[in-house]
Design a protein around this motif. Structure first.
Motif, PDB file in Angstrom:
ATOM      1  N   ASP A  66      62.814  57.374  28.991  1.00  0.00           N
ATOM      2  CA  ASP A  66      63.292  56.027  28.669  1.00  0.00           C
ATOM      3  C   ASP A  66      62.532  54.982  29.485  1.00  0.00           C
ATOM      4  N   GLY A  90      60.162  52.150  28.075  1.00  0.00           N
ATOM      5  CA  GLY A  90      60.580  50.805  28.440  1.00  0.00           C
ATOM      6  C   GLY A  90      59.430  50.003  29.026  1.00  0.00           C
ATOM      7  N   THR A 135      65.318  54.875  23.965  1.00  0.00           N
ATOM      8  CA  THR A 135      64.477  53.673  23.973  1.00  0.00           C
ATOM      9  C   THR A 135      63.372  53.799  22.929  1.00  0.00           C
TER      10      THR A 135
END
Length: 344
Positions: free
Chosen positions: A68, A72, A187
């Motif tokens: 993630d 990100g 994500t």
């Protein structure tokens, strides 16, 4: 079959070592015995100090967190679209119907640039034969799958931000092609869904931990035509790989095929690891917490055949990439394979 013969990818051969910096990459580069031995020594050295057991467990428990964070930070800027897949795996090369409008002509021109005429006529005999018509948007994914007629179903495992999914959808306007895609990172899946070309009539993205016993998959068993595994199994703990491959076998239809490409043993990336990053044999943690395993052809063969697959291809792609500005040589080793679920 000759498991060392390398088909498809490129024919730029380095016949004169003095010309090595004339191009950015060379194909089918064989290693000398001395180079092979040097690679083994580097792996022995960087594996001498293992990650502390407590940290080892943290890398496993927080694997989704690390991915993630990765997506990100990088969003959709890290990877390039994988249009080369149509060359390496012509089975998924789209069958584009002729159209008269200029927009479709543009798509055809792009297709010709990416896919050879031979690949354009790739065998599409693995298509499904469901009954019904394209379902309305209101149906859930499982209902969609069961209702659609004559669809080809593709699942990409470890889809990231869609660098495989969207080239497939962009290149083929075929309404009978449906792409499922999943990733461990919520994500990444959210970024796929936010892509301007995401269309839930042709694609369904979902979060999935493929190492778990239950996938909550939006498709039934024995239903997928193709599964794409592109640099994804290497991110999984080696002890969990067998269960993952068995689940893929469960969801593929008889005659369905897995398309695999991933890191090979002694790839440049493995040789560059420092001491203290090794988790277990040939399994490492990167600085950002994500993990990577380096395969051999033999263990890949055993992994898939133990699950019931038949081997159709298992080849080494050895490439020499060069930085012409810095006069650097980078030896890459990837394994490419195809495994098929036997027809009943």
């Amino acid at each position: 079959m000759d498991t060392n013969k390398r088909p498809q990818f490129g024919n730029r051969l380095l016949n004169d070592v003095d010309q090595v910096f004339q191009h950015n990459a060379w194909d089918h580069v064989e290693w000398s015995a001395e180079q092979e031995e040097d690679a083994k020594k580097k792996v022995d050295e960087n594996s001498a100090v293992r990650v502390d057991p407590d940290k080892f467990e943290k890398f496993e428990m927080d694997a989704n967190k690390y991915w993630d964070e990765f997506y990100g930070i990088h969003q959709n800027r890290f990877f390039k679209d994988r249009r080369w897949l149509f060359t390496e795996f012509p089975e998924i090369a789209p069958d584009v119907p002729p159209e008269s409008d200029t927009n479709e002509e543009s798509k055809q021109n792009q297709l010709k640039a990416d896919v050879s005429s031979k690949e354009m006529t790739a065998d599409i005999s693995l298509k499904s034969d469901h009954s019904g018509s394209v379902p309305p948007k209101t149906l859930n994914a499982t209902e969609n799958h069961n209702a659609v007629s004559k669809h080809t179903y593709i699942l990409e495992v470890g889809c990231g931000v869609g660098n495989t999914v969207f080239p497939i959808l962009q290149t083929s306007p075929d309404p009978n092609l449906f792409v499922y895609c999943c990733d461990f990172s919520s994500t990444a899946v959210q970024l796929v869904k936010e892509h301007p070309e995401y269309n839930d009539k042709r694609c369904h993205a979902f979060v999935c931990d493929i190492t778990s016993d239950e996938w909550n998959a939006p498709f039934p068993p024995d239903s997928l035509d193709f599964v794409l595994l592109i640099f994804v199994l290497s991110a999984i703990h080696p002890e969990k790989l067998a269960n993952v491959v068995k689940k893929l076998f469960y969801y593929l239809k008889p005659g369905g095929m897995v398309m695999f490409r991933d890191y090979g043993r002694y790839d440049m990336a493995q040789l560059r690891f420092k001491k203290g990053r090794c988790l277990s044999e040939n399994f490492y943690a990167r600085g950002d917490g994500t993990r990577v395993y380096f395969f051999t052809q033999d263990e890949l063969k055993q992994l898939f055949e133990d699950a019931g697959f038949q081997e159709k291809e298992n080849v080494i792609d050895r490439r020499l990439q060069v930085n012409r500005g810095k006069l650097l040589k980078m030896y890459r080793i990837w394994i490419q394979a195809k495994y098929q679920k036997p027809c009943v």
